[in-house]
Scaffold this motif. Structure first.
Motif, PDB file in Angstrom:
ATOM      1  N   HIS A  75       0.832  -1.201   0.000  1.00 30.38           N
ATOM      2  CA  HIS A  75       0.000   0.000   0.000  1.00 30.38           C
ATOM      3  C   HIS A  75       0.869   1.254   0.000  1.00 30.38           C
ATOM      4  O   HIS A  75       0.558   2.239  -0.679  1.00 30.38           O
ATOM      5  CB  HIS A  75      -0.914   0.038   1.223  1.00 30.38           C
ATOM      6  CG  HIS A  75      -2.216  -0.645   1.030  1.00 30.38           C
ATOM      7  ND1 HIS A  75      -3.219  -0.135   0.256  1.00 30.38           N
ATOM      8  CD2 HIS A  75      -2.685  -1.814   1.528  1.00 30.38           C
ATOM      9  CE1 HIS A  75      -4.253  -0.940   0.273  1.00 30.38           C
ATOM     10  NE2 HIS A  75      -3.957  -1.992   1.041  1.00 30.38           N
ATOM     11  N   LEU A 111       1.128   1.162  -4.856  1.00 30.47           N
ATOM     12  CA  LEU A 111      -0.320   1.016  -4.794  1.00 30.47           C
ATOM     13  C   LEU A 111      -0.888   0.431  -6.082  1.00 30.47           C
ATOM     14  O   LEU A 111      -1.851  -0.337  -6.055  1.00 30.47           O
ATOM     15  CB  LEU A 111      -0.979   2.361  -4.480  1.00 30.47           C
ATOM     16  CG  LEU A 111      -2.467   2.333  -4.178  1.00 30.47           C
ATOM     17  CD1 LEU A 111      -2.763   1.426  -2.986  1.00 30.47           C
ATOM     18  CD2 LEU A 111      -2.980   3.729  -3.923  1.00 30.47           C
ATOM     19  N   ARG A 168      -0.444  -3.232  -5.834  1.00 30.03           N
ATOM     20  CA  ARG A 168      -1.362  -3.740  -4.799  1.00 30.03           C
ATOM     21  C   ARG A 168      -2.777  -3.861  -5.348  1.00 30.03           C
ATOM     22  O   ARG A 168      -3.467  -4.842  -5.120  1.00 30.03           O
ATOM     23  CB  ARG A 168      -1.324  -2.802  -3.584  1.00 30.03           C
ATOM     24  CG  ARG A 168      -2.346  -3.112  -2.529  1.00 30.03           C
ATOM     25  CD  ARG A 168      -2.018  -4.423  -1.841  1.00 30.03           C
ATOM     26  NE  ARG A 168      -3.056  -4.752  -0.907  1.00 30.03           N
ATOM     27  CZ  ARG A 168      -3.958  -5.718  -1.104  1.00 30.03           C
ATOM     28  NH1 ARG A 168      -3.933  -6.437  -2.188  1.00 30.03           N
ATOM     29  NH2 ARG A 168      -4.860  -5.980  -0.199  1.00 30.03           N
TER      30      ARG A 168
END
Length: 184
Positions: free
Chosen positions: A74, A78, A81
């Motif tokens: 995170h 991101l 993710r």
């Protein structure tokens, strides 16, 4: 804890997060690092904990490592993710599976872990090539579908995994033991 259920559940990240070579290599790296750190953390604890206490500790260590890994994804990547979805959290199941197999199989567990990572890369490469016709090493998100759409979906990954395992079995035939042949 039933090892066959853990093995079946550990297929979900393999099938779901291997749409592209980059996703597959990220999952292979995350799996390899998390499982090795989990085994390293559990090795000194195995002397003092056994039975249910050892299993609970193993679950807590796996959950802690996967949570830290998810938070790091995170914070630092991101886009990766989001592309991987919920599959990095399922690495905790693979940690538990390898924790159980280290005690019984020893060195074979590490060969199995390496084979699992190679399977990630192979499946990600084949799926991306079938779905888009080329390897795109710049985009984390799914492939641009110009070829076989089924290859980009999870059922297509299951079919490809079956074909790959059949090819591996065909290339490396072994004599079946009487127990495996169905004879009593």
């Amino acid at each position: 804890m039933n090892r066959s259920w853990l093995a079946a559940l550990s297929l979900a990240p393999l099938l779901g997060a291997s749409q592209t070579l980059l996703q597959a290599s990220a999952m292979a790296g995350l799996t390899l690092s998390t499982v090795l750190v989990h085994l390293t953390c559990m090795t000194p604890l195995r002397r003092w904990l056994d039975g249910v206490a050892g299993e609970i500790t193993s679950i807590l260590v796996a959950a802690t490592l996967v949570t830290c890994q998810t938070l790091a994804l995170h914070a630092w990547d991101l886009e990766l993710r989001n592309a991987l979805g919920v599959y990095p959290e399922l690495i905790a199941l693979q940690c538990l599976l390898f924790e159980q197999s280290v005690g019984k199989a020893g060195r074979r567990a590490f060969i199995l872990l390496g084979g699992f990572c190679v399977l990630y890369l192979l499946l990600g490469t084949i799926r991306e090539l079938l779905a888009s016709g080329a390897l795109n090493l710049t985009s984390i998100s799914g492939p641009d579908i110009t070829g076989l759409r089924l290859a980009s979906l999870a059922p297509g990954a299951l079919l490809l995994l079956g074909v790959l395992l059949a090819l591996i079995k065909r290339a490396c035939p072994k004599q079946a033991t009487p127990d495996r042949e169905g004879n009593s």
